[in-house]
Design a protein around this motif. Structure first.
Motif, PDB file in Angstrom:
ATOM      1  N   UNK A 152       0.810  -1.208   0.000  1.00  0.00           N
ATOM      2  CA  UNK A 152       0.000   0.000   0.000  1.00  0.00           C
ATOM      3  C   UNK A 152       0.852   1.270   0.000  1.00  0.00           C
ATOM      4  N   UNK A 153       1.873   1.340   0.860  1.00  0.00           N
ATOM      5  CA  UNK A 153       2.685   2.546   0.933  1.00  0.00           C
ATOM      6  C   UNK A 153       3.387   2.854  -0.373  1.00  0.00           C
ATOM      7  N   UNK A 154       4.060   1.868  -0.926  1.00  0.00           N
ATOM      8  CA  UNK A 154       4.772   2.075  -2.171  1.00  0.00           C
ATOM      9  C   UNK A 154       3.855   2.421  -3.326  1.00  0.00           C
ATOM     10  N   UNK A 155       2.693   1.778  -3.365  1.00  0.00           N
ATOM     11  CA  UNK A 155       1.761   2.026  -4.464  1.00  0.00           C
ATOM     12  C   UNK A 155       1.077   3.388  -4.329  1.00  0.00           C
ATOM     13  N   UNK A 156       0.778   3.808  -3.116  1.00  0.00           N
ATOM     14  CA  UNK A 156       0.231   5.159  -2.932  1.00  0.00           C
ATOM     15  C   UNK A 156       1.240   6.213  -3.374  1.00  0.00           C
ATOM     16  N   UNK A 157       2.499   6.008  -3.028  1.00  0.00           N
ATOM     17  CA  UNK A 157       3.537   6.949  -3.435  1.00  0.00           C
ATOM     18  C   UNK A 157       3.643   7.000  -4.953  1.00  0.00           C
TER      19      UNK A 157
END
Length: 264
Positions: free
Chosen positions: A88-93
């Motif tokens: 989630x974190x990497x994809x949101x970024x």
């Protein structure tokens, strides 16, 4: 995976129906507790993504990057993928950089199985020590599974929101809607509909709270999950699921009243 017959049939509940969601769940406990136990025995336990749960996207020359904290449960912890950048974190970024050309320095904090109360007790204070301009909060699924009271969940979310803005008054907070449990085909009935009803009771309380804050926004209910959205446990997102979720959340945030604040 979603059931194609469910795609346009999202159940809706009256305020009175949501108010009794916990009582309904407790009344059905003799049925749904054994179902939950059997489900835990059958579903593979997926690990959290290996660390470090941080990274960067975008042009290094950007002097004012977005500093994003993803705070939450198994989704913040990247359960369902074997690389945090695919979670989630990497994809949101990635989605935020693609949509705005901003550099994003992202990090994640939380734990698989965490409730809102767990975040407060173990992860919130240390997570807020670093400079932060954007917080993405993903919590509530485990509170629904634990049949937490809606009032207690609202109190915990309010505490999280207050602490975020106490520490970072100029930040923006985005909160995810809760999962559309009625589309989780791996959940048997009546567990599936009971869990969805109670999750909606929790979401109603959180949305009322978030909507009242000028620097916060809560995502709408998600679109139907696509083929390939879920990991092998059919409960957590896989790499495709996190990517689609991030694209949806970022597009919604950039069309919301807090969009201008994200450019600050």
């Amino acid at each position: 995976m979603s059931d194609p017959h469910d795609q346009h049939d999202r159940p809706t509940f009256s305020r009175d129906g949501l108010a009794v969601s916990r009582a309904v769940a407790l009344a059905l406990a003799p049925v749904i507790v054994p179902q939950s136990r059997e489900l835990r025995e059958r579903i593979p336990i997926l690990p959290e993504a290996p660390g470090p749960w941080r990274g960067a996207t975008g042009d290094k020359s950007d002097a004012h990057p977005v500093r994003m904290l993803v705070l939450g449960d198994s989704t913040a912890a990247g359960v369902g993928v074997d690389d945090a950048a695919a979670g989630l974190g990497g994809q949101l970024a990635r989605a935020l950089t693609e949509a705005t050309d901003r550099r994003v320095l992202w990090r994640a904090s939380g734990r698989s199985g965490a409730t809102a109360r767990d975040l407060i007790g173990r992860y919130l204070r240390p997570a807020l020590r670093e400079q932060t301009t954007l917080v993405f909060l993903s919590v509530g699924a485990n509170d629904a599974l634990a049949v937490r009271s809606a009032r207690g969940f609202r109190r915990d979310v309010a505490h999280i929101v207050d602490r975020v803005f106490d520490a970072h008054p100029d930040a923006v907070l985005l909160m995810s809607s809760l999962p559309a449990f009625f589309r989780f085909r791996g959940l048997p009935e009546p567990l599936r509909s009971t869990l969805y009803r109670h999750s909606q009771a929790l979401e109603h309380e959180a949305r009322d709270l978030i909507d009242a804050h000028p620097r916060a926004h809560m995502s709408p209910p998600p679109p139907p999950y696509t083929e390939g959205f879920f990991a092998v446990d059919e409960f957590h997102p896989g790499a495709q699921g996190y990517r689609e979720w991030a694209d949806f959340a970022v597009a919604d945030a950039l069309a919301s009243p807090v969009a201008d604040l994200l450019d600050d």
